[in-house]
Design a protein around this motif. Structure first.
Motif, PDB file in Angstrom:
ATOM      1  N   ASP A  33      -7.827  11.097 -13.574  1.00  0.00           N
ATOM      2  CA  ASP A  33      -8.552  12.258 -13.055  1.00  0.00           C
ATOM      3  C   ASP A  33      -7.975  13.580 -13.532  1.00  0.00           C
ATOM      4  OD1 ASP A  33      -6.186  12.178 -11.611  1.00  0.00           O
ATOM      5  OD2 ASP A  33      -7.116  12.817  -9.733  1.00  0.00           O
ATOM      6  N   GLY A  34      -7.089  13.540 -14.512  1.00  0.00           N
ATOM      7  CA  GLY A  34      -6.509  14.762 -15.048  1.00  0.00           C
ATOM      8  C   GLY A  34      -5.296  15.252 -14.309  1.00  0.00           C
ATOM      9  N   THR A  35      -4.810  14.485 -13.322  1.00  0.00           N
ATOM     10  CA  THR A  35      -3.620  14.860 -12.564  1.00  0.00           C
ATOM     11  C   THR A  35      -2.611  13.725 -12.602  1.00  0.00           C
ATOM     12  OG1 THR A  35      -4.158  13.928 -10.381  1.00  0.00           O
ATOM     13  CG2 THR A  35      -5.207  16.018 -10.964  1.00  0.00           C
ATOM     14  N   THR A  36      -1.441  13.984 -12.031  1.00  0.00           N
ATOM     15  CA  THR A  36      -0.452  12.929 -11.827  1.00  0.00           C
ATOM     16  C   THR A  36      -0.130  12.812 -10.341  1.00  0.00           C
ATOM     17  OG1 THR A  36       1.311  14.524 -12.304  1.00  0.00           O
ATOM     18  CG2 THR A  36       0.563  13.124 -14.127  1.00  0.00           C
ATOM     19  N   THR A  37      -1.128  13.101  -9.514  1.00  0.00           N
ATOM     20  CA  THR A  37      -0.989  13.021  -8.064  1.00  0.00           C
ATOM     21  C   THR A  37      -1.585  11.710  -7.563  1.00  0.00           C
ATOM     22  OG1 THR A  37      -1.168  15.426  -7.867  1.00  0.00           O
ATOM     23  CG2 THR A  37      -1.527  14.127  -5.867  1.00  0.00           C
ATOM     24  N   SER A  38      -0.791  10.907  -6.890  1.00  0.00           N
ATOM     25  CA  SER A  38      -1.289   9.642  -6.356  1.00  0.00           C
ATOM     26  C   SER A  38      -2.339   9.897  -5.288  1.00  0.00           C
ATOM     27  CB  SER A  38      -0.131   8.823  -5.777  1.00  0.00           C
ATOM     28  OG  SER A  38       0.815   8.515  -6.780  1.00  0.00           O
ATOM     29  N   SER A  39      -3.251   8.938  -5.120  1.00  0.00           N
ATOM     30  CA  SER A  39      -4.334   9.105  -4.145  1.00  0.00           C
ATOM     31  C   SER A  39      -4.579   7.807  -3.390  1.00  0.00           C
ATOM     32  CB  SER A  39      -5.628   9.528  -4.851  1.00  0.00           C
ATOM     33  OG  SER A  39      -6.702   9.601  -3.928  1.00  0.00           O
ATOM     34  N   PRO A  40      -4.602   7.850  -2.040  1.00  0.00           N
ATOM     35  CA  PRO A  40      -4.877   6.657  -1.251  1.00  0.00           C
ATOM     36  C   PRO A  40      -6.372   6.386  -1.091  1.00  0.00           C
ATOM     37  CG  PRO A  40      -4.388   8.446   0.226  1.00  0.00           C
ATOM     38  CD  PRO A  40      -4.244   9.000  -1.162  1.00  0.00           C
ATOM     39  N   THR A  41      -7.195   7.205  -1.721  1.00  0.00           N
ATOM     40  CA  THR A  41      -8.647   7.007  -1.722  1.00  0.00           C
ATOM     41  C   THR A  41      -9.155   7.178  -3.151  1.00  0.00           C
ATOM     42  OG1 THR A  41      -8.979   9.353  -1.178  1.00  0.00           O
ATOM     43  CG2 THR A  41      -8.985   7.782   0.659  1.00  0.00           C
ATOM     44  N   ASN A 101       0.833  -1.199   0.000  1.00  0.00           N
ATOM     45  CA  ASN A 101       0.000   0.000   0.000  1.00  0.00           C
ATOM     46  C   ASN A 101       0.868   1.249   0.000  1.00  0.00           C
ATOM     47  OD1 ASN A 101      -2.537   1.378   0.112  1.00  0.00           O
ATOM     48  ND2 ASN A 101      -2.293   1.674   2.305  1.00  0.00           N
ATOM     49  N   ARG A 102       2.113   1.124  -0.483  1.00  0.00           N
ATOM     50  CA  ARG A 102       3.052   2.241  -0.408  1.00  0.00           C
ATOM     51  C   ARG A 102       2.618   3.408  -1.284  1.00  0.00           C
ATOM     52  NH1 ARG A 102       5.626  -1.486  -3.761  1.00  0.00           N
ATOM     53  NH2 ARG A 102       6.410  -2.570  -1.930  1.00  0.00           N
ATOM     54  N   SER A 103       1.744   3.152  -2.270  1.00  0.00           N
ATOM     55  CA  SER A 103       1.230   4.224  -3.124  1.00  0.00           C
ATOM     56  C   SER A 103      -0.254   4.466  -2.911  1.00  0.00           C
ATOM     57  CB  SER A 103       1.491   3.889  -4.600  1.00  0.00           C
ATOM     58  OG  SER A 103       2.868   3.789  -4.865  1.00  0.00           O
ATOM     59  N   GLY A 104      -0.829   3.837  -1.875  1.00  0.00           N
ATOM     60  CA  GLY A 104      -2.252   4.000  -1.595  1.00  0.00           C
ATOM     61  C   GLY A 104      -3.142   3.073  -2.384  1.00  0.00           C
ATOM     62  N   GLU A 105      -2.566   1.997  -2.963  1.00  0.00           N
ATOM     63  CA  GLU A 105      -3.352   1.116  -3.818  1.00  0.00           C
ATOM     64  C   GLU A 105      -4.393   0.289  -3.075  1.00  0.00           C
ATOM     65  OE1 GLU A 105       0.912  -0.675  -4.031  1.00  0.00           O
ATOM     66  OE2 GLU A 105      -0.003   1.168  -3.343  1.00  0.00           O
ATOM     67  N   ALA A 106      -4.342   0.276  -1.727  1.00  0.00           N
ATOM     68  CA  ALA A 106      -5.392  -0.404  -0.954  1.00  0.00           C
ATOM     69  C   ALA A 106      -6.641   0.452  -0.839  1.00  0.00           C
ATOM     70  CB  ALA A 106      -4.888  -0.775   0.438  1.00  0.00           C
ATOM     71  N   GLY A 151      -4.452   4.979  -5.898  1.00  0.00           N
ATOM     72  CA  GLY A 151      -3.097   4.447  -5.849  1.00  0.00           C
ATOM     73  C   GLY A 151      -2.113   5.311  -6.617  1.00  0.00           C
ATOM     74  N   TYR A 152      -1.114   4.657  -7.215  1.00  0.00           N
ATOM     75  CA  TYR A 152      -0.008   5.334  -7.905  1.00  0.00           C
ATOM     76  C   TYR A 152      -0.527   6.037  -9.158  1.00  0.00           C
ATOM     77  CZ  TYR A 152       4.881   5.804  -9.500  1.00  0.00           C
ATOM     78  OH  TYR A 152       6.112   6.270  -9.888  1.00  0.00           O
ATOM     79  N   ASN A 153      -0.058   7.272  -9.396  1.00  0.00           N
ATOM     80  CA  ASN A 153      -0.626   8.067 -10.487  1.00  0.00           C
ATOM     81  C   ASN A 153       0.433   8.872 -11.218  1.00  0.00           C
ATOM     82  OD1 ASN A 153      -2.891   8.971 -12.017  1.00  0.00           O
ATOM     83  ND2 ASN A 153      -2.983  10.857 -10.833  1.00  0.00           N
ATOM     84  N   TYR A 154       1.678   8.444 -11.166  1.00  0.00           N
ATOM     85  CA  TYR A 154       2.753   9.225 -11.782  1.00  0.00           C
ATOM     86  C   TYR A 154       2.546   9.391 -13.285  1.00  0.00           C
ATOM     87  CZ  TYR A 154       7.485  10.788 -12.864  1.00  0.00           C
ATOM     88  OH  TYR A 154       8.565  11.510 -13.310  1.00  0.00           O
ATOM     89  N   PHE A 155       1.918   8.411 -13.923  1.00  0.00           N
ATOM     90  CA  PHE A 155       1.694   8.462 -15.360  1.00  0.00           C
ATOM     91  C   PHE A 155       0.243   8.777 -15.712  1.00  0.00           C
ATOM     92  CE2 PHE A 155       5.132   5.419 -14.554  1.00  0.00           C
ATOM     93  CZ  PHE A 155       6.169   6.066 -15.208  1.00  0.00           C
ATOM     94  N   GLY A 156      -0.555   9.198 -14.731  1.00  0.00           N
ATOM     95  CA  GLY A 156      -1.944   9.542 -15.002  1.00  0.00           C
ATOM     96  C   GLY A 156      -2.877   8.356 -15.057  1.00  0.00           C
ATOM     97  N   GLY A 160      -6.978   5.026   2.517  1.00  0.00           N
ATOM     98  CA  GLY A 160      -6.325   6.165   3.149  1.00  0.00           C
ATOM     99  C   GLY A 160      -5.041   5.713   3.819  1.00  0.00           C
ATOM    100  N   GLY A 161      -4.019   6.547   3.782  1.00  0.00           N
ATOM    101  CA  GLY A 161      -2.744   6.170   4.368  1.00  0.00           C
ATOM    102  C   GLY A 161      -1.942   5.278   3.444  1.00  0.00           C
ATOM    103  N   TYR A 162      -0.746   4.928   3.906  1.00  0.00           N
ATOM    104  CA  TYR A 162       0.183   4.204   3.049  1.00  0.00           C
ATOM    105  C   TYR A 162       0.834   3.023   3.765  1.00  0.00           C
ATOM    106  CZ  TYR A 162      -0.412   8.363   0.190  1.00  0.00           C
ATOM    107  OH  TYR A 162      -0.960   9.379  -0.559  1.00  0.00           O
ATOM    108  N   SER A 163       0.182   2.473   4.765  1.00  0.00           N
ATOM    109  CA  SER A 163       0.718   1.310   5.471  1.00  0.00           C
ATOM    110  C   SER A 163       0.317   0.035   4.746  1.00  0.00           C
ATOM    111  CB  SER A 163       0.206   1.273   6.919  1.00  0.00           C
ATOM    112  OG  SER A 163       0.651   2.398   7.640  1.00  0.00           O
ATOM    113  N   ASP A 164       1.258  -0.886   4.596  1.00  0.00           N
ATOM    114  CA  ASP A 164       0.954  -2.173   3.994  1.00  0.00           C
ATOM    115  C   ASP A 164      -0.043  -2.936   4.867  1.00  0.00           C
ATOM    116  OD1 ASP A 164       4.328  -2.820   2.753  1.00  0.00           O
ATOM    117  OD2 ASP A 164       2.734  -1.507   2.042  1.00  0.00           O
ATOM    118  N   LEU A 165      -0.840  -3.785   4.231  1.00  0.00           N
ATOM    119  CA  LEU A 165      -1.871  -4.538   4.935  1.00  0.00           C
ATOM    120  C   LEU A 165      -1.645  -6.029   4.736  1.00  0.00           C
ATOM    121  CD1 LEU A 165      -4.984  -2.449   3.835  1.00  0.00           C
ATOM    122  CD2 LEU A 165      -3.709  -2.229   5.963  1.00  0.00           C
ATOM    123  N   ALA A 166      -1.442  -6.755   5.815  1.00  0.00           N
ATOM    124  CA  ALA A 166      -1.245  -8.201   5.737  1.00  0.00           C
ATOM    125  C   ALA A 166      -2.570  -8.944   5.606  1.00  0.00           C
ATOM    126  CB  ALA A 166      -0.491  -8.698   6.964  1.00  0.00           C
TER     127      ALA A 166
END
Length: 213
Positions: free
Chosen positions: A136-144, A78-83, A127-132, A86-92
């Motif tokens: 959503d029109g941005t390159t900002t990652s989102s945990p939600t 979850n380092r990029s918010g792909e879970a 989650g990760y959004n470096y390449f869009g 919210g937040g970036y802690s990995d989930l077991a």
């Protein structure tokens, strides 16, 4: 029961770490905590089976499941918010459903992002959004979850490593995200943070003059 991290004196040098871990640390700088300099409280968790699942999808290092109640659960990296919680802690293990979603009919996971399709034909990604790849029109990652802009009447979704595509009810396809290899299918290279339509490349017809014999 998890064991506390070893003391600093026993910490392996970065050079001795597996190549994959060194690559991940360099790809996501600053996202790996220094476990040796922190203390963590450990507690026993009560686990129960995740049930009522109708679809699963697996990303690069995370997994998500869709339930019959249209809830989405994600776990793993979850380092990029792909879970999506919210937040970036990995989930077991899955903890809570991804908030802000309703009427979900399908899910798809990329390397470090996740998307969900609603029955109304809209798409949400997180989650990760470096390449869009969240669209959503941005390159900002989102945990939600954020809604994909300018996309409606979608009937299916699919995610690649760093791009996403949606099938639209009229039979056309829209894609967004990384496009360095032409994976968005519009005849260009680069990347797009908004959906673009896949275009067919037609052969150029050459008409030769008639030859008298």
């Amino acid at each position: 029961m998890p064991q506390p991290p070893p003391p600093e004196s026993q910490r392996p040098a970065r050079e001795s770490l597996p190549a994959e871990q060194r690559h991940r640390e360099s790809e996501f700088p600053g996202s790996f905590p220094d476990f040796q300099s922190q203390s963590f409280p450990f507690s026993l968790l009560t686990l129960q089976p995740l049930s009522g699942i109708i679809q699963i999808t697996a990303g690069g290092s995370h997994t998500c499941a869709l339930t019959a109640a249209s809830e989405v659960y994600c776990w793993g990296s979850n380092r990029s918010g792909e879970a999506g919680i919210g937040g970036y802690s990995d989930l077991a293990a899955p903890v809570i459903p991804v908030p802000g979603l309703s009427g979900i009919s399908a899910i798809a996971a990329g390397k470090a992002h996740t998307c969900a399709l609603t029955g109304a034909g809209t798409v949400y990604c997180w989650g990760y959004n470096y390449f869009g790849q969240l669209g959503d029109g941005t390159t900002t990652s989102s945990p939600t979850p954020v809604q994909v802009s300018g996309l409606s009447n979608a009937t299916a979704i699919a995610a690649g490593e760093d791009h996403t595509c949606a099938l639209v009810i009229d039979g056309t396809v829209r894609c967004w995200g990384m496009n360095w290899y032409g994976q968005l299918g519009d005849g260009t290279l680069g990347y797009y943070s908004l959906p673009i339509q896949v275009m067919q490349s037609l052969p150029v017809k050459t008409y030769l003059p008639a030859v008298s014999r």
